[in-house]
Design an enzyme around this catalytic site. Structure first.
Site: not given
Length: 503
Positions: A195, A269, A303, A405
């Site tokens: 997906k 992750e 990331c 973040e």
């Protein structure tokens, strides 16, 4: 960059894109019309121009994809092939994928704004991941016989494929972050349902094309496009045996809860807030050369990058000047221009989130040393999602921009007095994904790196290694990808006990 007067549609119409508008999902080895009549546009974040569209899959589409994967696993030949045979398919797919490098890069860039200087390497990197995991086939073919400590019997340990895997990909690296899940899953003998992220639904078609041309059997790989709600249904589907997800920590927590209730293996992750510790003896030439790649890669939409830069009081002004000068000199503009370093944010929502973080930093007392606003761009990019590359100084550890973040072109600079304080600052975060230590004495820098509580740390640069595990600690995720450890995540083990054979 194209002339400022170029029409937005002309800019895209001139490109060799093999597909723009799709009405299908990939099931049983063919692209088949979706059951859903709903569609989602694909938007160029540099111009806000809609240039493609895909189905918003429904439960029937999802059911078809999962059923296809289930049949292929339970009754198909893929899980029953020798690992070396599966490895050969991966190698052929790698060769085919490299031939698709140009249209893949253009599609990726038009989906999420990644500069072609970055997306242009996507096919080669993905191919190298396929090839690396193909080298691990002997691990699956070797006998693993373990004598019992009492000497009365022995055990044959079998490594079986875990089953049907749900692979849910992010939008920032939509090719490589699929392949790092797909390659070990396929080598293990699993079947998959992919997906892709809503923003990047077309890039994955190149992976499917490469695998199909490489001879992968029908039903082994399936793709359905759709919303986050569809991803939620995929995670909870009763015929899914394993979930692998890359994305935000918020969504990762939700998936972890669902998989925990289902006792379903999961690899996550997630986000990061990594630090670059600049030691007092750091070579600023080395810092300058590694800065963009290590701290602002893909316009800050990565990331593991070290967006918190920790600098010693003794060299603060000198280092800040190096940082500001390096970032200011990197071109921002059309992501289709090979010279561009900073492209747009991937969506309007992402742009607004980045600007809100900067505004919050200002309100909390941070100083804007560079940038700080939406970028003023010429036509046809004036409607795009551009944010000025930004450097914030006078940042303290309690500020939101030092803890959360941002996922945009924003660096925060924090001061420290001694190395112990620098390590403490680096570890003062809920995340634990990446990190860098810049130092002239690499032995000392390595000692500092070992004290950083993170899944990966670089010395004077940062890079991943297909042969080494990559994963986060705390809010940065569960499990690892890459390396033999990444393959093990797609295996389940069986111990067959037998009387010890006589010589």
């Amino acid at each position: 960059m194209p002339p400022s007067g170029i029409a937005t549609s002309d800019r895209i119409d001139s490109l060799p894109l093999p597909i723009r508008h799709a009405d299908d999902i990939f099931v049983d080895g063919v692209w088949t019309p979706a059951d859903s009549s709903e569609r989602r546009g694909v938007i160029d974040p540099a111009t806000a121009h809609e240039w493609g569209s895909v189905p918003i899959g429904n439960s029937a589409d999802l059911g078809a994809a999962v059923s296809s994967a289930r049949r292929a696993f339970d009754r198909g030949r893929w899980p029953r092939m020798a690992p070396s045979e599966r490895a050969a398919v991966l190698r052929r797919a790698a060769d085919r994928l490299e031939l698709l490098a140009q249209p893949l890069a253009l599609t990726n860039t038009l989906e999420n704004g990644t500069p072609v200087a970055e997306s242009g390497g996507g096919a080669t990197n993905a191919a190298s991941i396929f090839r690396y995991f193909a080298t691990l086939a002997p691990l699956l073919e070797s006998d693993d016989v373990r004598p019992a400590p009492a000497g009365t019997h022995e055990t044959l340990v079998r490594r079986d494929p875990i089953g049907v895997c749900a692979l849910i990909a992010p939008w920032n690296f939509p090719i490589n972050l699929v392949v790092v899940k797909l390659a070990p899953a396929l080598l293990a003998g699993c079947t998959v349902v992919i997906k892709p992220a809503s923003l990047t639904p077309l890039s994955v078609r190149f992976i499917v094309q490469a695998l199909t041309e490489a001879g992968i059997p029908p039903g082994v790989v399936n793709v359905v496009t759709g919303s986050g709600e569809l991803g939620d249904q995929l995670v909870r589907h009763p015929d899914i045996d394993k979930v692998a997800f890359t994305g935000s920590t918020e969504v990762g927590r939700k998936i972890a809860r669902q998989c925990g209730e289902l006792l379903r293996p999961v690899t996550l992750e997630l986000g990061g807030k990594s630090s670059a510790i600049v030691l007092p003896d750091a070579d600023l030439g080395v810092l300058r050369s590694a800065l963009i790649r290590s701290t602002l890669r893909n316009t800050g939409q990565t990331c593991y990058i070290s967006t918190r830069i920790l600098v010693p009081d003794s060299r603060h002004d000198e280092i800040v000047a190096t940082i500001v000068g390096t970032v200011a000199a990197a071109p921002q503009g059309d992501p289709l221009d090979p010279a561009t370093v900073f492209g747009p944010s991937a969506s309007v929502a992402q742009k607004e989130s980045v600007l809100a973080h900067i505004a919050g930093a200002r309100a909390q007392g941070a100083h804007v040393a560079l940038g700080g606003d939406a970028a003023s761009m010429p036509a046809p990019f004036s409607a795009g999602n551009f944010v000025e590359p930004t450097v914030l100084t006078q940042v303290s550890r309690d500020m939101s921009v030092a803890r959360e973040e941002i996922f945009g072109p924003v660096l925060t600079v924090l001061r420290y007095g001694d190395v112990d304080e620098a390590v403490d600052l680096a570890n003062a975060t809920e995340f634990g994904l990446g990190g860098i230590v810049f130092g002239g004495d690499e032995t000392v820098a390595l000692q500092v790196a070992e004290r950083v509580d993170s899944g990966s740390v670089g010395v004077n640069f940062f890079a991943s290694n297909h042969a080494a595990p990559f994963g986060g600690r705390r809010d940065s995720g569960l499990g690892v990808e890459y390396g033999p450890e990444g393959l093990h995540a797609y295996l389940t083990y069986k111990s067959i006990h037998r009387r010890q054979r006589k010589a």
